[in-house]
Design a protein around this motif. Structure first.
Motif, mmCIF file in Angstrom:
data_model
loop_
_atom_site.group_PDB
_atom_site.id
_atom_site.type_symbol
_atom_site.label_atom_id
_atom_site.label_comp_id
_atom_site.label_asym_id
_atom_site.label_seq_id
_atom_site.Cartn_x
_atom_site.Cartn_y
_atom_site.Cartn_z
ATOM 1 N N HIS A 106 50.415 22.457 46.065
ATOM 2 C CA HIS A 106 49.771 22.694 47.259
ATOM 3 C C HIS A 106 51.247 22.678 48.307
ATOM 4 O O HIS A 106 51.399 23.605 49.117
ATOM 5 C CB HIS A 106 48.847 21.931 47.991
ATOM 6 C CG HIS A 106 48.633 21.800 49.467
ATOM 7 N ND1 HIS A 106 47.678 23.009 49.721
ATOM 8 C CD2 HIS A 106 49.156 21.205 50.575
ATOM 9 C CE1 HIS A 106 47.710 22.983 51.201
ATOM 10 N NE2 HIS A 106 48.520 21.763 51.604
ATOM 11 N N HIS A 157 49.785 25.265 54.786
ATOM 12 C CA HIS A 157 49.291 24.023 55.380
ATOM 13 C C HIS A 157 49.433 24.065 56.897
ATOM 14 O O HIS A 157 50.479 24.275 57.516
ATOM 15 C CB HIS A 157 50.139 22.858 54.892
ATOM 16 C CG HIS A 157 49.473 21.572 55.144
ATOM 17 N ND1 HIS A 157 48.658 20.922 54.372
ATOM 18 C CD2 HIS A 157 49.894 20.774 56.339
ATOM 19 C CE1 HIS A 157 48.482 19.690 54.967
ATOM 20 N NE2 HIS A 157 48.948 19.483 55.738
ATOM 21 N N VAL A 200 43.548 18.467 52.267
ATOM 22 C CA VAL A 200 44.118 18.663 50.916
ATOM 23 C C VAL A 200 43.329 18.200 49.721
ATOM 24 O O VAL A 200 43.011 18.595 48.971
ATOM 25 C CB VAL A 200 45.615 18.073 50.966
ATOM 26 C CG1 VAL A 200 46.122 18.340 49.490
ATOM 27 C CG2 VAL A 200 46.613 18.598 52.034
#
Length: 439
Positions: free
Chosen positions: A269, A276, A283
């Protein structure tokens, strides 16, 4: 093979007001238990802005607290970011040395460049500069720990005048130096510089053996020390090294839940595929949804030190056979109570045989490397440190551009102190005179 623990201090949402305090307090309890159980080192990362994935932003603070609750376990930075916009080299030296002193010489100095957009962008670091930043900062921080005084440095990213950086570390000349290695080429670089390789290994013990053999081959053939003390060691950390031990495999899987795969998911990620939004992106929620689509993302036996004692023992023996000097077992999101029992089982039923074999292996390795180290030391590359100018001195008020004073508050404060001292002396004189007149 040494067996150690690794903390990222992941904290999945949703959060309550007390979650972060509880996270660190639980961690201290676990490290205290790990010390008694016989784990070799507790390694704590340093990351910034990686919410949910890692809340370990000031490792020296946690490790300092842990040092006062433990006696033997070593305290590892896994790793401290060296780019100067994040940590100035003099401050690195001060903090590492202070921790080394208050822990009675138990620090492992793991270093790294940083690589996430969140961190590099947050500190305005150009990714093209991070390797040269690391190289300069490593030199300056180690020289600050070992020179009295540090004689100065002028590079592309660091410029520092001569200063005597205090305190100095207890370990002489400095704590063991490591560097984070995500690729075979960085493991090769660590061997060439004769420092330890914190090697990320995601492909199991069989492939790790090639990396271990390659490190020691490169160390022997090309190693040229750059630090005063060498550290020819390679350890393994990776997504398949999560830990949860229970009485049996089913209980271990239950206590770990789906958390075992969160480390690897978080890397994907924050470092590769994710987008983000700070303070908004969930998350853990993304991870939960991914596990629903692909349950194999949540690790179980065979993809970590997860299971009953026999399962975990065999898993660890596989890594021991690779020849790696140390493995670090990840503590992903999991049950704190389960982790405390896991640590206890490790200490009672699993660690003793590895500790015994490691002691013998360390002696055999030292003997085997004696002629190698002699060759490596002959290729030593000393830093080109300037000679200290014995006439150099500093003092007086700091000035800014155009010669303007930038610390006028200092003389003002001193004048106020002196004025108060004069008034106090006058008052005392008048009081004595009045007493004599009355007496």
């Amino acid at each position: 093979m040494k067996i150690s623990l690794f903390y990222e201090f992941a904290l999945p949402r949703p959060w309550s007001d007390d979650d972060e305090r509880e996270l660190f307090q639980d961690g201290l309890d676990e490290v205290e238990a790990a010390d008694k159980a016989g784990f070799s080192t507790v390694w704590l990362t340093e990351h910034h802005f990686l919410e949910e994935y890692c809340h370990a932003t000031a490792p020296e603070m946690f490790l300092a607290a842990a040092s006062q609750r433990t006696k033997n376990i070593r305290l590892g930075f896994g790793v401290m970011h060296l780019p100067p916009p994040i940590n100035h080299p003099a401050r690195i030296a001060e903090r590492v040395a202070t921790l080394d002193l208050i822990s009675n010489g138990r620090v492992e100095f793991g270093t790294g460049e940083g690589s996430s957009v969140a961190e590099l962008g947050g500190f305005n670091i150009d990714p093209a500069d991070k390797r040269s930043m690391w190289e300069e900062a490593l030199e300056v921080s180690i020289r600050c720990m070992t020179e009295a005084p540090f004689t100065g440095f002028k590079g592309q990213h660091v410029e520092m005048a001569a200063r005597n950086v205090i305190p100095k570390p207890l370990q002489d000349p400095h704590p063991p130096v490591w560097v984070a290695c995500t690729r075979p080429s960085s493991v090769q670089m660590a061997a060439q510089k004769a420092i330890g390789a914190l090697s990320f290994a995601y492909t199991g013990p069989e492939a790790l053996k090639d990396r271990v053999d390659g490190y020691y081959k490169e160390f022997e053939e090309q190693g040229a020390p750059i630090t005063p003390a060498i550290n020819p060691n390679i350890l393994a950390i990776g997504g398949d090294l999560s830990m949860m031990v229970a009485k049996n495999d089913d209980e271990a899987i239950k206590r770990l839940g789906i958390g075992g795969g969160f480390f690897s998911f978080g890397i994907m990620h924050y470092y590769l595929t994710g987008m983000h939004t700070p303070g908004r992106t969930g998350v853990w929620e993304l991870y939960e949804n991914a596990v629903k689509e692909d349950p194999t993302l949540a690790y179980g036996p065979g993809r970590g030190a997860i299971g009953g004692p026999e399962t975990v023992r065999e898993f660890l023996r596989g890594y021991e056979a690779s020849g790696v000097d140390e493995i670090i077992l990840l503590l992903n999101p999991r049950s704190h109570e389960g982790t405390m029992e896991s640590i206890e089982i490790m200490g009672n039923e699993i660690l003793p045989e590895f500790i015994e074999r490691d002691a013998l292996a360390v002696k055999a390795k030292a003997k085997r490397l004696e002629p190698v180290i002699e060759k490596v030391e002959a290729r030593r590359q000393n830093w080109d440190a300037p000679l200290f100018d014995e006439t150099y001195a500093f003092g007086g008020l700091p000035t800014g551009r155009g010669g303007k004073f930038t610390a006028g508050e200092i003389p003002e404060a001193m004048a106020e102190i002196n004025e108060g001292r004069v008034k106090a002396a006058q008052a005392e004189k008048e009081a004595r005179a009045a007493k004599e007149a009355a007496g």
